[in-house]
Structure formats: C-alpha cells, structure tokens
Design a protein around this motif. Structure first.
Motif, PDB file in Angstrom:
ATOM      1  N   GLU A   1      22.604 -20.420 -45.088  1.00 30.64           N
ATOM      2  CA  GLU A   1      23.683 -20.316 -46.164  1.00 30.64           C
ATOM      3  C   GLU A   1      25.249 -20.241 -45.628  1.00 30.64           C
ATOM      4  O   GLU A   1      26.270 -20.683 -46.011  1.00 30.64           O
ATOM      5  N   TYR A   2      25.224 -19.839 -44.201  1.00 33.61           N
ATOM      6  CA  TYR A   2      26.520 -19.831 -43.409  1.00 33.61           C
ATOM      7  C   TYR A   2      26.111 -20.726 -42.321  1.00 33.61           C
ATOM      8  O   TYR A   2      25.557 -20.354 -41.446  1.00 33.61           O
TER       9      TYR A   2
ATOM     10  N   THR B   1      31.159 -23.390 -39.626  1.00 33.37           N
ATOM     11  CA  THR B   1      31.879 -23.005 -40.645  1.00 33.37           C
ATOM     12  C   THR B   1      32.256 -21.355 -40.493  1.00 33.37           C
ATOM     13  O   THR B   1      31.708 -20.550 -39.725  1.00 33.37           O
ATOM     14  N   THR B   2      33.122 -20.933 -41.289  1.00 37.73           N
ATOM     15  CA  THR B   2      33.385 -19.605 -41.261  1.00 37.73           C
ATOM     16  C   THR B   2      32.932 -18.779 -42.332  1.00 37.73           C
ATOM     17  O   THR B   2      32.578 -19.304 -43.558  1.00 37.73           O
TER      18      THR B   2
ATOM     19  N   GLY C   1      26.393 -13.624 -29.963  1.00 40.82           N
ATOM     20  CA  GLY C   1      26.762 -15.023 -29.868  1.00 40.82           C
ATOM     21  C   GLY C   1      26.491 -15.676 -30.994  1.00 40.82           C
ATOM     22  O   GLY C   1      26.639 -16.898 -31.048  1.00 40.82           O
ATOM     23  N   LEU C   2      26.055 -15.065 -32.236  1.00 42.84           N
ATOM     24  CA  LEU C   2      26.090 -15.654 -33.465  1.00 42.84           C
ATOM     25  C   LEU C   2      27.174 -16.003 -34.196  1.00 42.84           C
ATOM     26  O   LEU C   2      27.258 -17.050 -35.018  1.00 42.84           O
ATOM     27  N   LEU C   3      28.347 -15.421 -33.790  1.00 49.22           N
ATOM     28  CA  LEU C   3      29.898 -15.623 -34.446  1.00 49.22           C
ATOM     29  C   LEU C   3      30.680 -15.699 -33.307  1.00 49.22           C
ATOM     30  O   LEU C   3      30.490 -15.144 -32.128  1.00 49.22           O
TER      31      LEU C   3
ATOM     32  N   TYR D   1      33.499 -17.779 -36.997  1.00 48.79           N
ATOM     33  CA  TYR D   1      32.993 -18.999 -37.031  1.00 48.79           C
ATOM     34  C   TYR D   1      31.364 -18.798 -36.748  1.00 48.79           C
ATOM     35  O   TYR D   1      31.090 -17.998 -35.637  1.00 48.79           O
ATOM     36  N   VAL D   2      30.541 -19.360 -37.349  1.00 45.43           N
ATOM     37  CA  VAL D   2      29.159 -19.572 -37.138  1.00 45.43           C
ATOM     38  C   VAL D   2      29.034 -20.316 -35.773  1.00 45.43           C
ATOM     39  O   VAL D   2      29.501 -21.587 -36.013  1.00 45.43           O
ATOM     40  N   THR D   3      28.170 -19.948 -34.811  1.00 41.83           N
ATOM     41  CA  THR D   3      28.293 -20.733 -33.675  1.00 41.83           C
ATOM     42  C   THR D   3      27.034 -21.900 -33.807  1.00 41.83           C
ATOM     43  O   THR D   3      26.119 -21.337 -34.448  1.00 41.83           O
ATOM     44  N   GLU D   4      26.791 -22.692 -33.098  1.00 43.80           N
ATOM     45  CA  GLU D   4      25.612 -23.414 -32.787  1.00 43.80           C
ATOM     46  C   GLU D   4      24.596 -22.886 -32.116  1.00 43.80           C
ATOM     47  O   GLU D   4      24.821 -21.975 -31.278  1.00 43.80           O
TER      48      GLU D   4
END
Length: 244
Positions: A26-27, A31-32, A61-63, A72-75
C-alpha cells in the motif's frame, strides 16, 4: 481507528500499522508515507506518537527521512549470503536487480608490509590497488577496495573493470578461486566516502574483509567492501554434518 486499540503502547501499534502497509505494498518503495500531521489526524493520536513510530521504522531501515520532503519507503534490503564463490553480485539473493560499478581509482604500487603478509608476497612486490563504487539500480550501496598481486594478472591494465567483475577477470586468467576467508565487522568511513555512498558521516557501515585463494593457497585477492546497512543485510546457513 479500528486498527488502534489500547492493549499496547500507541507508538508500537502505529509502527506496526505502517509496517503492514509497507509490506502489503500500500506504501510502495520510493514513495512517501502520509505526513506526521495527516497520520496523527487519521489515527487520533499526537504527532509525537507518530514521530516515535516513524523513528523506529527509520532505525530498522524501512523508512528514510528526507528533510523538507517527508519519510520515504526504502527498497527491500539486499540479502548477502556468502555460499557461492564469485563476489558480492553472485552472493546477493534478489530478482531483477541491476548491478553496476564505477572504478574510482586504479594503480600499481608496492605491497609494503601492510599487504605483503596478507597476500604472501614480498613488501617490494607490486600490487594493483582498485577502488570501486558499486550500484544497485543506479543507487550506490557499496565501496570496494581491492588489492591484487600484479604478477598474477599480466596486462591487467587493459581490462575495463567497469565492464568485467574481478572474478570474471580471474577466470579469464585461469585463476580458479577455491577458498575464501571472510570477516564481517562495522566501520566508519571518511566523510568523502560517505558522500560517495550517499550516507551521513558518522553512520556505521558493514565491512566485509575477504581473502580469496587458489587451490594451492596462493592469495589472488584481498578486499575490503563497505556496504550500506540500510540497503543490505547478511545471512549465513549452517548445516549439521550427519553423525557417523
């Protein structure tokens, strides 16, 4: 509000709600998430509670926070599992990942006592010193320093290491690595190297220290690789030998 109860601290519940939205897609990565103010209004809690929950996910490390833009959502992190010879690229578990590298520095120099004992050569023998910046999908994630005895790779200067990976070059010369000694540690980089990796000075990175050897024990390569902890994790599998 149906997702929030009073059984656990509110920031933990908010953290887990955001985590589930990241994991469900969903996120999505890159993306932010909604702003602190929007999340506070959405769940009926204070901005401090939201900030604490986001801080916890940043720490995991998720954001990633970007000043003036939000979180931001990280890879997903690259999973490094050292079970196959062939360098970092061959040992990373992940699909559809585009790897690339850029040679920052390459020269021949005497081994000196700093590297002669590691590589099993004389201090006056020449070694190649190569410094590379490695990328995944165009994002820098690892700084790699290589030290290779010159006598093993004649005409090595003519090979483009932006195209060929070191282990590919070793195969070209008939050098088949049979053992790798590896040590994992944490390290802090100079601010100029932090800038190259896109991290803030003072942030620890994972340091992989490796020595690669041929069947007869000859050292082909000594390397130190500094990987961003927010983009990579490390796993190793142990298997118990059958009892006789």
């Amino acid at each position: 509000m149906s997702e929030i109860t009073y059984r656990d601290p509110l920031f933990i519940q908010i953290r887990e709600v955001i985590r589930s939205k990241i994991e469900s897609g969903e996120y999505p990565p890159g993306t932010t998430i909604p702003s602190e103010l929007d999340l506070a209004e959405m769940y009926g809690v204070s901005r401090l509670t939201i900030r604490t929950a986001i801080d916890a996910l940043v720490y995991e490390g998720l954001l990633r926070r970007i000043q003036g833009k939000g979180a931001y959502v990280t890879e997903p992190k690259l999973n490094y599992s050292p079970e196959v010879f062939g360098g970092f690229r061959q040992n990373v578990n992940g699909k559809n990942i585009r790897f690339s590298s850029k040679v920052l520095y390459k020269t021949a120099r005497p081994a000196d006592t700093s590297f002669s004992h590691i590589l099993g050569i004389e201090p006056e023998d020449d070694i190649y010193y190569i410094k590379r910046l490695c990328y995944t999908d165009g994002v820098p994630f690892m700084l790699n320093k290589l030290y290779i005895p010159c006598r093993l790779l004649p005409q090595f200067d003519e090979i483009d290491l932006n195209v060929f990976q070191p282990y590919e070059v070793y195969s070209m010369y008939g050098l088949n690595v049979r053992t790798v000694e590896q040590k994992l540690d944490l390290a802090y980089l100079h601010h100029t190297d932090c800038n190259k990796l896109g991290i803030d000075p003072g942030i620890a990175v994972m340091c992989f220290e490796c020595t690669s050897r041929l069947q007869d024990g000859t050292a082909v390569e000594y390397s130190k690789s500094y990987a961003r902890g927010d983009m990579c994790n490390y796993s190793i599998r142990f298997q118990q030998s059958p009892r006789s």
